[in-house]
Design a protein around this motif. Structure first.
Motif, mmCIF file in Angstrom:
data_model
loop_
_atom_site.group_PDB
_atom_site.id
_atom_site.type_symbol
_atom_site.label_atom_id
_atom_site.label_comp_id
_atom_site.label_asym_id
_atom_site.label_seq_id
_atom_site.Cartn_x
_atom_site.Cartn_y
_atom_site.Cartn_z
ATOM 1 N N TYR A 1 85.459 69.366 139.141
ATOM 2 C CA TYR A 1 84.215 67.917 139.195
ATOM 3 C C TYR A 1 83.675 68.295 137.680
ATOM 4 O O TYR A 1 83.350 66.310 137.916
ATOM 5 C CB TYR A 1 82.535 68.557 140.207
ATOM 6 N N LEU B 1 84.069 60.728 141.802
ATOM 7 C CA LEU B 1 84.425 61.863 142.280
ATOM 8 C C LEU B 1 84.294 61.604 143.703
ATOM 9 O O LEU B 1 84.592 62.389 144.900
ATOM 10 C CB LEU B 1 84.177 63.478 142.021
ATOM 11 N N MET C 1 42.509 98.922 157.295
ATOM 12 C CA MET C 1 43.675 98.149 157.266
ATOM 13 C C MET C 1 43.998 96.720 157.338
ATOM 14 O O MET C 1 44.807 95.752 157.046
ATOM 15 C CB MET C 1 44.027 98.569 159.228
ATOM 16 N N ASN C 2 42.831 96.064 157.762
ATOM 17 C CA ASN C 2 42.258 94.305 157.844
ATOM 18 C C ASN C 2 42.333 93.978 156.191
ATOM 19 O O ASN C 2 42.793 92.914 155.932
ATOM 20 C CB ASN C 2 41.632 94.099 158.147
ATOM 21 N N ILE D 1 48.465 87.682 160.023
ATOM 22 C CA ILE D 1 47.068 88.237 159.617
ATOM 23 C C ILE D 1 45.934 87.598 160.285
ATOM 24 O O ILE D 1 45.204 88.122 160.356
ATOM 25 C CB ILE D 1 47.555 87.420 158.539
ATOM 26 N N LEU E 1 45.907 94.287 154.881
ATOM 27 C CA LEU E 1 46.295 92.418 155.548
ATOM 28 C C LEU E 1 46.429 91.627 154.870
ATOM 29 O O LEU E 1 47.091 90.907 154.674
ATOM 30 C CB LEU E 1 46.324 93.082 156.845
ATOM 31 N N LEU E 2 45.680 91.355 154.421
ATOM 32 C CA LEU E 2 44.580 90.061 153.740
ATOM 33 C C LEU E 2 45.101 90.466 152.082
ATOM 34 O O LEU E 2 45.499 89.196 151.473
ATOM 35 C CB LEU E 2 43.525 89.707 153.963
ATOM 36 N N ALA F 1 85.473 78.167 143.145
ATOM 37 C CA ALA F 1 85.169 78.889 143.559
ATOM 38 C C ALA F 1 87.545 80.075 144.025
ATOM 39 O O ALA F 1 87.228 80.505 144.352
ATOM 40 C CB ALA F 1 85.418 78.098 145.517
ATOM 41 N N LEU F 2 87.853 79.506 142.568
ATOM 42 C CA LEU F 2 89.320 79.845 142.763
ATOM 43 C C LEU F 2 89.776 81.500 141.947
ATOM 44 O O LEU F 2 90.909 81.083 141.954
ATOM 45 C CB LEU F 2 90.064 78.561 142.441
ATOM 46 N N LEU G 1 53.185 89.124 148.247
ATOM 47 C CA LEU G 1 54.093 88.098 148.219
ATOM 48 C C LEU G 1 54.292 86.533 147.183
ATOM 49 O O LEU G 1 55.188 86.472 146.517
ATOM 50 C CB LEU G 1 54.280 87.813 150.033
ATOM 51 N N ASP H 1 86.830 75.883 150.538
ATOM 52 C CA ASP H 1 87.890 77.531 149.643
ATOM 53 C C ASP H 1 88.029 76.124 148.112
ATOM 54 O O ASP H 1 88.441 76.820 146.862
ATOM 55 C CB ASP H 1 89.603 76.945 149.959
ATOM 56 N N ARG H 2 88.032 75.181 147.966
ATOM 57 C CA ARG H 2 88.368 74.481 146.400
ATOM 58 C C ARG H 2 86.341 74.470 145.350
ATOM 59 O O ARG H 2 86.646 75.340 144.681
ATOM 60 C CB ARG H 2 88.589 73.440 146.893
ATOM 61 N N TYR H 3 85.612 73.953 146.539
ATOM 62 C CA TYR H 3 84.472 73.971 145.382
ATOM 63 C C TYR H 3 83.493 75.018 145.854
ATOM 64 O O TYR H 3 82.648 75.081 145.488
ATOM 65 C CB TYR H 3 83.568 73.026 145.724
ATOM 66 N N ALA I 1 73.388 73.605 136.929
ATOM 67 C CA ALA I 1 74.235 72.948 137.025
ATOM 68 C C ALA I 1 75.790 73.618 136.909
ATOM 69 O O ALA I 1 76.585 72.517 137.538
ATOM 70 C CB ALA I 1 73.833 71.990 136.060
ATOM 71 N N MET J 1 56.903 85.831 143.875
ATOM 72 C CA MET J 1 57.748 85.059 143.825
ATOM 73 C C MET J 1 57.293 84.364 142.804
ATOM 74 O O MET J 1 58.658 83.929 142.179
ATOM 75 C CB MET J 1 57.073 83.673 145.115
ATOM 76 N N GLY K 1 89.267 72.051 143.066
ATOM 77 C CA GLY K 1 88.080 72.223 142.288
ATOM 78 C C GLY K 1 87.146 71.421 141.090
ATOM 79 O O GLY K 1 85.863 72.256 140.751
ATOM 80 N N GLN L 1 74.751 66.017 142.755
ATOM 81 C CA GLN L 1 74.407 67.586 142.947
ATOM 82 C C GLN L 1 73.086 67.190 144.304
ATOM 83 O O GLN L 1 72.932 68.510 144.574
ATOM 84 C CB GLN L 1 73.793 68.581 141.325
ATOM 85 N N ILE M 1 77.855 75.827 138.102
ATOM 86 C CA ILE M 1 78.823 76.395 139.438
ATOM 87 C C ILE M 1 80.201 76.866 138.951
ATOM 88 O O ILE M 1 80.947 76.989 138.535
ATOM 89 C CB ILE M 1 79.599 74.543 140.484
ATOM 90 N N ILE N 1 48.707 90.786 151.420
ATOM 91 C CA ILE N 1 49.689 91.015 151.275
ATOM 92 C C ILE N 1 50.452 89.318 150.473
ATOM 93 O O ILE N 1 51.339 89.221 150.233
ATOM 94 C CB ILE N 1 50.270 91.041 153.037
ATOM 95 N N PRO N 2 50.081 88.588 151.603
ATOM 96 C CA PRO N 2 50.013 87.406 150.421
ATOM 97 C C PRO N 2 50.039 86.903 149.597
ATOM 98 O O PRO N 2 50.773 86.519 149.067
ATOM 99 C CB PRO N 2 48.659 85.826 151.681
#
Lengths: 176, 134
Positions: A138, B63, A1-2, B123, A5-6, A36-37, A12, B90-92, A31, A16, A136, B52, A33, A8-9
């Motif tokens: 930019y 801006l 068990m031990n 742990i 557990l070791l 939102a509209l 993970l 709402d816009r960005y 960059a 990642m 919106g 950013q 985006i 797990i890191p």
């Protein structure tokens, strides 16, 4: 068990690492985006028009047919580079193009349009950049596709290139 | 000796003041200091969409200036902070907030570090316990 557990890191950390390399490899621009509209109604605004003596009312411009909205300025070099494609949307695709002239000199804009050709059915003068904030925006040039019910369906940041032109044509084909 | 000390203190103070300078221009500043402080606090949490990695309070991008002016206009109109944040998101989108809201898609961002921290402690303690026993 031990012992488990070791581990797990390390597991993970490996997960990642996988996520990190996946995000590195896939075709994406962090960059860029997402607007939102998207899938929302066009913002309502009322400003001076460059082409008419009457005011530019957004409510009059949208809601009847597909409209391409292009934020541009004469001082913006990429705007000049993409102008050929904006003209193509008007001449070849027979689309209604609305221009938003961003923080520019109207006299210079008229001169610029005489030189390069005018694909816009109407041009709103965004003297202080407030309309751009409402959308919106930019960084100009930016181009939006608005469907016939006045809903924003697509946004492109940056100049339109041959590939983007094709992409927008495809979006328009799929839009109502 | 005292004069030299004063000069050195002055140099240090100037350096620190300059270092903490921000992009707000004199014509933007509101006369009411209370309202100006509110505007500054909001601006510090609004991302400059051009740079950013800077807040609009620090950025000198056009801006960022437009957004700073807009925030001050909204404050003068009597809008609450919440309404101003809503106007901007709402816009960005939420990306404009430097401190993201706790939502379903940001839960991991907010709580995973604590979960990892607790898991690490668990742990280590468990490992120590077993080592002591043996």
């Amino acid at each position: 068990m031990n012992k488990h557990l070791l581990n797990i890191p390390f597991v993970l950390f490996f997960i990642m690492l996988l996520i990190f390399f996946y995000l590195l490899v896939i075709d994406r621009n962090p960059a860029r985006i997402q607007s939102a509209l998207l899938d929302n109604k066009v913002p309502e605004f009322e400003v001076d028009s460059l082409l008419n003596d009457e005011k530019f009312f957004s409510s009059k411009e949208f809601g009847e047919q597909i409209v391409i909205v292009n934020f541009f300025a004469t001082w913006c070099k990429p705007c000049e580079a993409e102008h050929i494609f904006i003209k193509k949307f008007s001449d070849k695709n027979k689309l209604k193009i609305v221009g938003i002239n961003y923080k520019d000199n109207p006299k210079k804009t008229i001169k610029w349009l005489k030189k390069l050709g005018n694909p816009y059915s109407n041009i709103a003068l965004d003297k202080k950049g407030k309309v751009a904030i409402d959308w919106g925006v930019y960084g100009i040039p930016e181009t939006f596709v608005v469907n016939s019910t006045g809903i924003i369906k697509y946004r492109h940041v940056g100049p339109i290139t041959k590939n983007i032109y094709k992409k927008i044509t495809e979006v328009i084909r799929k839009t109502n | 000796m005292n004069k030299i000390l004063i000069i050195i203190i002055n140099i240090f103070l100037t350096f620190f003041i300059l270092n903490s300078s921000y992009a707000v221009e004199p014509d933007e500043i509101l006369k009411d200091t209370k309202l100006e402080l509110r505007a500054r606090n909001i601006s510090k949490n609004i991302r400059c969409m051009v740079c950013q990695n800077q807040s609009i309070d620090d950025s000198s991008a056009p801006l960022a200036k437009d957004l700073r002016v807009l925030i001050r206009d909204k404050i003068k109109e009597g809008k609450k902070d919440k309404e101003i944040y809503k106007f901007l998101t709402d816009r960005y989108g939420d990306f404009i907030l430097l401190k993201p809201k706790i939502k379903m898609n940001t839960v991991a961002l907010w709580f995973l570090p604590f979960i990892f921290f607790l898991l690490g402690i668990f742990i280590v303690l468990n490992h120590n316990k077993k080592s002591n026993k043996s």
